[in-house]
Design a protein around this motif. Structure first.
Motif, mmCIF file in Angstrom:
data_model
loop_
_atom_site.group_PDB
_atom_site.id
_atom_site.type_symbol
_atom_site.label_atom_id
_atom_site.label_comp_id
_atom_site.label_asym_id
_atom_site.label_seq_id
_atom_site.Cartn_x
_atom_site.Cartn_y
_atom_site.Cartn_z
ATOM 1 N N GLY A 1 9.340 -23.986 0.488
ATOM 2 C CA GLY A 1 9.488 -24.710 1.741
ATOM 3 C C GLY A 1 8.142 -25.145 2.271
ATOM 4 N N TYR A 2 8.083 -25.340 3.575
ATOM 5 C CA TYR A 2 6.895 -25.902 4.204
ATOM 6 C C TYR A 2 6.303 -24.946 5.230
ATOM 7 C CZ TYR A 2 8.028 -30.413 2.163
ATOM 8 O OH TYR A 2 8.282 -31.424 1.281
ATOM 9 N N VAL A 3 4.981 -24.986 5.323
ATOM 10 C CA VAL A 3 4.255 -24.321 6.397
ATOM 11 C C VAL A 3 3.450 -25.399 7.126
ATOM 12 C CG1 VAL A 3 2.391 -22.721 6.958
ATOM 13 C CG2 VAL A 3 4.121 -22.092 5.252
ATOM 14 N N SER B 1 3.840 -31.880 -0.374
ATOM 15 C CA SER B 1 3.117 -31.713 0.890
ATOM 16 C C SER B 1 2.879 -33.072 1.521
ATOM 17 C CB SER B 1 1.776 -31.009 0.658
ATOM 18 O OG SER B 1 1.977 -29.683 0.197
ATOM 19 N N TYR B 2 2.901 -33.120 2.846
ATOM 20 C CA TYR B 2 2.811 -34.420 3.508
ATOM 21 C C TYR B 2 2.205 -34.290 4.900
ATOM 22 C CZ TYR B 2 6.788 -32.984 6.388
ATOM 23 O OH TYR B 2 7.585 -32.316 7.271
ATOM 24 N N SER B 3 1.931 -35.434 5.503
ATOM 25 C CA SER B 3 1.524 -35.512 6.900
ATOM 26 C C SER B 3 2.172 -36.727 7.526
ATOM 27 C CB SER B 3 -0.002 -35.621 7.033
ATOM 28 O OG SER B 3 -0.370 -35.777 8.389
ATOM 29 N N ASN B 4 2.469 -36.631 8.801
ATOM 30 C CA ASN B 4 2.966 -37.791 9.549
ATOM 31 C C ASN B 4 1.834 -38.674 10.051
ATOM 32 O OD1 ASN B 4 5.630 -36.922 9.242
ATOM 33 N ND2 ASN B 4 5.533 -35.648 11.081
ATOM 34 N N GLY C 1 9.395 -37.203 3.665
ATOM 35 C CA GLY C 1 8.035 -37.087 4.167
ATOM 36 C C GLY C 1 6.985 -37.629 3.216
ATOM 37 N N ILE C 2 7.371 -37.875 1.963
ATOM 38 C CA ILE C 2 6.406 -38.381 0.986
ATOM 39 C C ILE C 2 6.766 -39.818 0.618
ATOM 40 C CG2 ILE C 2 5.989 -36.080 0.076
ATOM 41 C CD1 ILE C 2 7.711 -36.754 -2.329
ATOM 42 N N SER C 3 5.770 -40.568 0.226
ATOM 43 C CA SER C 3 6.011 -41.957 -0.172
ATOM 44 C C SER C 3 6.174 -42.017 -1.685
ATOM 45 C CB SER C 3 4.848 -42.849 0.269
ATOM 46 O OG SER C 3 3.632 -42.405 -0.282
ATOM 47 N N GLY C 4 7.342 -42.460 -2.131
ATOM 48 C CA GLY C 4 7.588 -42.549 -3.555
ATOM 49 C C GLY C 4 8.029 -41.228 -4.140
ATOM 50 N N ALA D 1 -0.481 -33.430 14.215
ATOM 51 C CA ALA D 1 -0.527 -34.455 13.171
ATOM 52 C C ALA D 1 0.737 -34.457 12.322
ATOM 53 C CB ALA D 1 -1.747 -34.243 12.276
ATOM 54 N N GLY D 2 1.529 -33.401 12.397
ATOM 55 C CA GLY D 2 2.705 -33.300 11.539
ATOM 56 C C GLY D 2 2.319 -33.056 10.093
ATOM 57 N N ARG D 3 1.293 -32.228 9.879
ATOM 58 C CA ARG D 3 0.799 -31.960 8.524
ATOM 59 C C ARG D 3 1.392 -30.643 8.039
ATOM 60 N NH1 ARG D 3 -4.120 -32.593 9.652
ATOM 61 N NH2 ARG D 3 -5.093 -30.542 9.445
ATOM 62 N N ALA D 4 2.063 -30.692 6.895
ATOM 63 C CA ALA D 4 2.768 -29.526 6.375
ATOM 64 C C ALA D 4 2.525 -29.391 4.881
ATOM 65 C CB ALA D 4 4.264 -29.642 6.663
ATOM 66 N N LEU D 5 2.251 -28.173 4.449
ATOM 67 C CA LEU D 5 1.984 -27.898 3.038
ATOM 68 C C LEU D 5 3.177 -27.211 2.402
ATOM 69 C CD1 LEU D 5 -1.741 -26.664 3.122
ATOM 70 C CD2 LEU D 5 -0.846 -28.998 2.947
ATOM 71 N N PHE D 6 3.488 -27.631 1.182
ATOM 72 C CA PHE D 6 4.645 -27.118 0.445
ATOM 73 C C PHE D 6 4.222 -25.950 -0.440
ATOM 74 C CE2 PHE D 6 7.625 -27.007 -3.102
ATOM 75 C CZ PHE D 6 8.849 -27.080 -2.447
ATOM 76 N N TYR D 7 5.066 -24.926 -0.497
ATOM 77 C CA TYR D 7 4.785 -23.775 -1.352
ATOM 78 C C TYR D 7 6.021 -23.404 -2.175
ATOM 79 C CZ TYR D 7 7.638 -20.527 1.395
ATOM 80 O OH TYR D 7 8.699 -19.886 1.982
#
Length: 479
Positions: free
Chosen positions: A87-89, A172-175, A355-358, A95-101
């Motif tokens: 999931g995401y942290v 992982s993504y950011s808004n 949340g990711i492009s492509g 900024a809406g920045r979340a890292l996937f684990y």
């Protein structure tokens, strides 16, 4: 210095900790960098990846662990007796920045340490590489749909946490689009914030022995993250119980990487004596002349189409799918790409694909080519860590031509350590697994017959030395 930068960036694919284009064929990173290399400033190479020790964002984690539980991955084999989570942290709420684990526990989670695994790049995925092709519990089969069990997975001896970092890598993504222009400093800061929040989500691991492990450009990631952990002991935040670090085929010094790479090509018969002599006579690697550059160009062309991450491995051929001599399928990256872009798999992993492009990709080339800060060397940081008392190991697969064993040896010489236990052969089963030397404040291990992605090519030997590392022991001599 510009020429030196160009040469360094041309190695970026070689530093990407994936089966870099041995599977999917085209090397987009090298092309993008070739298009952009003369437009970029060289100043970023000289920036110190200094960190600012400030309180970081820690959000409420209530209920998120249960929501992250992975009941079963599509195509997963039966009889699995360990828990999985993904999931995401969130590391920046504004900024809406979340890292996937992706987290896999051991079958005996209460008695095993916690290990964070980081792949390099910069900007390449620890899920697609580390988890799915190297040390994770599963590997994707060539039908792109089913998984096979890796009996030499590192969660046999540890609870292993794979992090896709920085934002823009993998799932992982950011808004905030500006977050995708990043570098070493922000990556370290976000990884630290991730850890503090993740430990709130999984509080049972707060006091557990903790180790950070990575390969390739994680030679930057790991020391910088550790420096931040050790120097940012805020009384109102979790104190991470860091016990040691382990870095494989580590890119840690720009000059040593260039010198060692061409020395390795010559010593393994990939370039001629004449080219080697020309490089030795005309290159000091701290300031690359045009004459030196010409010899290096010739050497790159002369070695031919060799898979530099394992100079003895075959290239991926869709029509043949010929396994390497180690039994590792060189097309594995293709299978992982297809598998992780399957909607059912993404749903099982709780991936926010909006949340990711492509599609999911093993590396984000846009993030990689816009990397902001990248110090020429992290040896001063490693030197400082050698005095902290934590366990420090470097390891090197000896068939890697990208960041070869000789590169690490050059860097060790710069550190100037005294030998505590002399170089000796260590064993996995009845065969020599590689060689080891213990210095006063760290240990260096080679893995025989392994390329850049050591657990891919020599899984049994990789698990053997990794187990020794966790136990605080040198790799075993003959059984």
């Amino acid at each position: 210095m510009l020429t030196a930068l160009v040469l360094f960036i041309s190695f970026s694919c070689l530093l990407a900790s994936i089966q870099c284009y041995g599977g999917r064929g085209f090397d987009p990173l090298r092309k993008l960098i070739t298009d952009q290399r003369f437009k970029r400033s060289v100043d970023y190479l000289n920036e110190e990846a200094a960190t600012h020790y400030l309180p970081v964002y820690v959000g409420s984690q209530e209920g998120l662990k249960d929501a992250d539980r992975v009941l079963m991955l599509p195509g997963q084999p039966n009889g699995i007796n360990f828990s999985q989570y993904s999931g995401y942290v969130t590391v920046d709420l504004k900024a809406g920045r979340a890292l996937f684990y992706y987290f896999v526990e051991s079958e005996e989670p209460l008695t095993r340490p916690l290990v964070l695994w980081l792949n390099g790049g910069p900007a390449c995925s620890s899920l697609g590489a580390g988890a799915m092709t190297e040390l994770g519990p599963f590997r994707v089969n060539n039908d792109n749909k089913t998984l096979s069990y890796n009996k030499y997975a590192w969660n046999n001896v540890a609870n292993v946490l794979f992090l896709e970092s920085p934002a823009g890598v993998g799932f992982s993504y950011s808004n905030t689009s500006s977050d995708y222009v990043t570098g070493d400093k922000q990556t370290a800061a976000d990884s630290y914030t991730f850890l503090l929040n993740w430990l709130e989500r999984f509080p049972e691991y707060k006091a557990r022995d903790f180790f950070i492990v990575g390969e390739s450009y994680a030679g930057h990631y790991v020391p910088q993250l550790v420096d931040l952990i050790l120097n940012n002991k805020m009384t109102n935040q979790t104190v991470i119980n860091l016990r040691g670090i382990l870095i494989g085929n580590a890119f840690i010094d720009f000059e040593d990487e260039l010198r060692g790479s061409y020395e390795y090509l010559w010593s393994h018969g990939l370039i001629s004596d004449e080219l080697h002599d020309g490089i030795v006579s005309n290159c000091n690697f701290s300031s690359i002349s045009e004459v030196c550059n010409a010899y290096i160009d010739q050497a790159d062309e002369a070695r031919g189409n060799v898979f530099m991450y394992n100079i003895y491995a075959p290239l991926c051929s869709i029509s043949s799918n010929i396994p390497s001599i180690s039994g590792f399928d060189p097309c594995s990256e293709n299978y992982v790409y297809s598998y992780l872009n399957t909607p059912e798999v993404q749903k099982a992993l709780h991936a926010n694909v909006t949340g990711i492009s492509g599609p999911w990709e093993s590396c984000n080339f846009d993030v990689g080519i816009n990397w902001k800060d990248m110090p020429e060397t992290v040896l001063p940081t490693i030197k400082e860590l050698m005095g902290t008392g934590i366990s420090i190991w470097l390891y090197s697969g000896d068939t890697d031509g990208a960041v070869p064993v000789i590169t690490t040896k050059y860097s060790i010489n710069k550190l100037g350590p005294s030998v505590k236990t002399s170089w000796y052969p260590w064993y996995a089963g009845d065969e020599v697994g590689g060689y080891a030397v213990e210095y006063q404040n760290f240990t260096f291990v080679t893995i025989r017959g392994a390329g850049h992605f050591v657990p891919s090519y020599q899984p049994e030997r990789a698990l053997t030395f990794f187990s020794s590392f966790l136990e605080g022991k040198l790799p075993p001599r003959h059984n």
